[in-house]
Scaffold this active site. Sequence first.
Site, short mmCIF file in Angstrom:
data_model
loop_
_atom_site.label_atom_id
_atom_site.label_comp_id
_atom_site.label_asym_id
_atom_site.label_seq_id
_atom_site.Cartn_x
_atom_site.Cartn_y
_atom_site.Cartn_z
N ARG A 15 0.66 -1.64 0.15
CA ARG A 15 -0.57 0.08 0.23
C ARG A 15 1.05 1.41 0.11
NH1 ARG A 15 -4.46 -0.78 4.85
NH2 ARG A 15 -3.07 -2.30 5.73
N THR A 81 2.23 -13.54 11.73
CA THR A 81 3.77 -13.18 12.50
C THR A 81 3.76 -14.39 12.97
OG1 THR A 81 1.04 -12.96 14.13
CG2 THR A 81 2.29 -11.01 12.59
N TYR A 103 7.54 -4.60 15.53
CA TYR A 103 7.41 -4.27 14.62
C TYR A 103 7.70 -3.52 13.73
CZ TYR A 103 3.52 -8.03 15.76
OH TYR A 103 3.31 -9.16 16.34
N ASP A 105 7.31 -1.53 11.20
CA ASP A 105 6.14 -0.41 10.74
C ASP A 105 5.50 0.10 12.09
OD1 ASP A 105 4.72 -2.48 11.75
OD2 ASP A 105 3.94 -2.21 9.93
N GLU A 155 -8.85 -11.63 15.90
CA GLU A 155 -8.61 -10.82 14.87
C GLU A 155 -9.99 -10.25 14.29
OE1 GLU A 155 -5.84 -9.27 13.93
OE2 GLU A 155 -4.66 -11.22 14.98
N ARG A 316 25.85 22.72 6.41
CA ARG A 316 25.93 21.78 5.42
C ARG A 316 27.21 20.92 6.58
NH1 ARG A 316 28.06 22.21 -0.73
NH2 ARG A 316 27.65 20.78 -0.79
N LYS A 334 30.44 24.69 5.04
CA LYS A 334 30.37 23.38 4.58
C LYS A 334 31.62 22.78 5.06
CE LYS A 334 31.85 21.32 1.27
NZ LYS A 334 33.36 20.52 0.74
N ALA A 363 31.06 40.47 3.32
CA ALA A 363 30.02 40.32 2.08
C ALA A 363 30.91 39.23 1.14
CB ALA A 363 29.00 41.37 1.92
N ASN A 369 37.27 26.18 -3.06
CA ASN A 369 38.11 24.88 -2.42
C ASN A 369 37.63 23.64 -3.97
OD1 ASN A 369 35.03 24.68 -2.89
ND2 ASN A 369 34.97 22.91 -0.58
#
Length: 450
Positions: A15, A81, A103, A105, A155, A316, A334, A363, A369
Site C-alpha cells: 500500500r 506473524t 514491528y 513499521d 482478529e 552543511r 560546509k 560579504a 575549494n
Amino acid sequence: MSIHLIVLAAGSGSRMESDLPKVLHQIAGAPMITHVLSVAHAIETDVRVVVVGHGGDAVRDTVINLDEDIRVVEQDQQLGTAHAVTMAVPVLKDATGDAVVLYGDTPFIRPDTLSAMSAARKDGADIVVLGFNAADPGRYGRLLTDGDTLTRIVEWKDATEVERAVTLCNSGVIMAEASTLLRLAGAVGNGNAAGEYYLTDIVELGRTEGLTSKVVTCPEAETLGINTRADLAAAEAVFQANARRDAMNNGVTLLAPDSVYFSYDTHFGRDAIVEQHVVFARGVTVESGATIRAFSHLEGAHVGAGSVVGPYARLRPGAELSNDVKIGNFVEIKNATIADGAKVNHLSYIGDAEIGAETNVGAGTITCNYDGVFKHKTKIGERVFIGSNTMLVAPVTVGNEAMTATGTIVTRDVPDGDMAIGRPRQENKTGLARRLFQKLRAAKAAVKKG
C-alpha cells in the site's frame, strides 16, 4: 535481566506504492526501523533479531550499518506473524530471559512501555500483551479479558459483532520468556479466515497449558502503524509534535513551534532559541544559548554556545562552529571550522576551510575549494579581516592579523600582518560613459523606426 528483541520487518508494504521496503521509509530523517531499534539504546537488551523478507538485502544493510551485532534472519514466505517469529529460533534457541516482539513499521513504542511490560512479567504474568483503547477500533484485533486476565485475542475478520464492540485493541507487541514465546509460536495453526499463522493465538494456546496472560496499555498514538503514505505523513507529524514538546520542556525556546522541523537525532542545550521556519536535518547539535534565526537549514553541523546562525543560512555536513560565532544571512558553511568569535555575516560560501578566532569575513567572500577533481583547503588565521568580494583560491593560507582588500583574488599565501591586494588597477576614461550611452540610445531608436 536483559530482554531479547525480535523485530518483524518482512512485509512488502504494497500500500506504500513504492520500490523501497516499507520499513526503510523515513521519519524525521531516519528509516522507521531505526526508530524501532533505538529502543535498544534506552533499555537493556541482549540479542536483537530482525526478520526480513521483501527487500531483505536493503533492510539487512541498513540494520547492519546501525550495529553489526544485530542478527538478521530471512522469512522467505510471509505466512503470518507467528511464522515470522519462528524464523528467530536458530538465533534464540538457547536464549534465557524474556523476549519481546516489535514491528518494523510501528516506530513509536517507548522504552517506558516495554519496562511496564517487563514489570508485569516479574509480577507473574507468563505472557504480556500491549494494548490500547482505540477511539475508533476499526479493523484492529480485540483483546478479550476476564477481570485483569487476558483470555483471548481475536482478529477483526474472525470476531463476532459483540467482540467487535470491544474498544481494547491489540498492538501486536508481545513479551514472554524466550523459549515459551518461540515454542508457542511454533504451535500456532492457520485455521482462520485469512489462513495465516497469527502470533496472537499464543494467548489461547498458553491458556490451555495453564499460562496466564495480562494486558499492559499505552496511548493509542504510541502504537501507530504505518501502511500508507498518509500513515507516514501522520507519523512524521506525531514525531515532530513530540520533538517540539520535548525541546521546549528541556529549555529550548521555539518562537513558532509548528514551523520548526527536527531530525530524529537533533540535540539542544538549554536556552537555545529557534526562530520560525527552521529545518534540522540529521546530525545537528546546538549548544546552550545559541540562536538559530528564521529560514535556516542545518545538517551534520555543530553550533557552539552563544552563536547566532541566520537568517537564511545553510550549515552543511562538517560545519563546526565554536562559541559566539556569527553566521549571517545567505551564508553557506560546509566542512569548515569557525573559531570563537569569528563572523561570516553576509552572502558568503565557506567550504573546506579553517577560520581563526575573532576573524571577520566580508560579504561575498568565497573559498574556491574545488578544482573539478579534488577539494582543497583554505586556512585563515586569527583576527583577520577578509574584505568583501574576496576569492580565496585554495589551497591557500592567510596569516594572523592579515587583511585582504575588497575584490581581491588570493592565489598565494598571505603572511601574518600583511595586506593582500589582488585586483586590476582602475582607469577612468573621460566622457566615455556619456558617449557610449548616446551611441546605444541612437541604435535603439533606429531599431524602433525600422
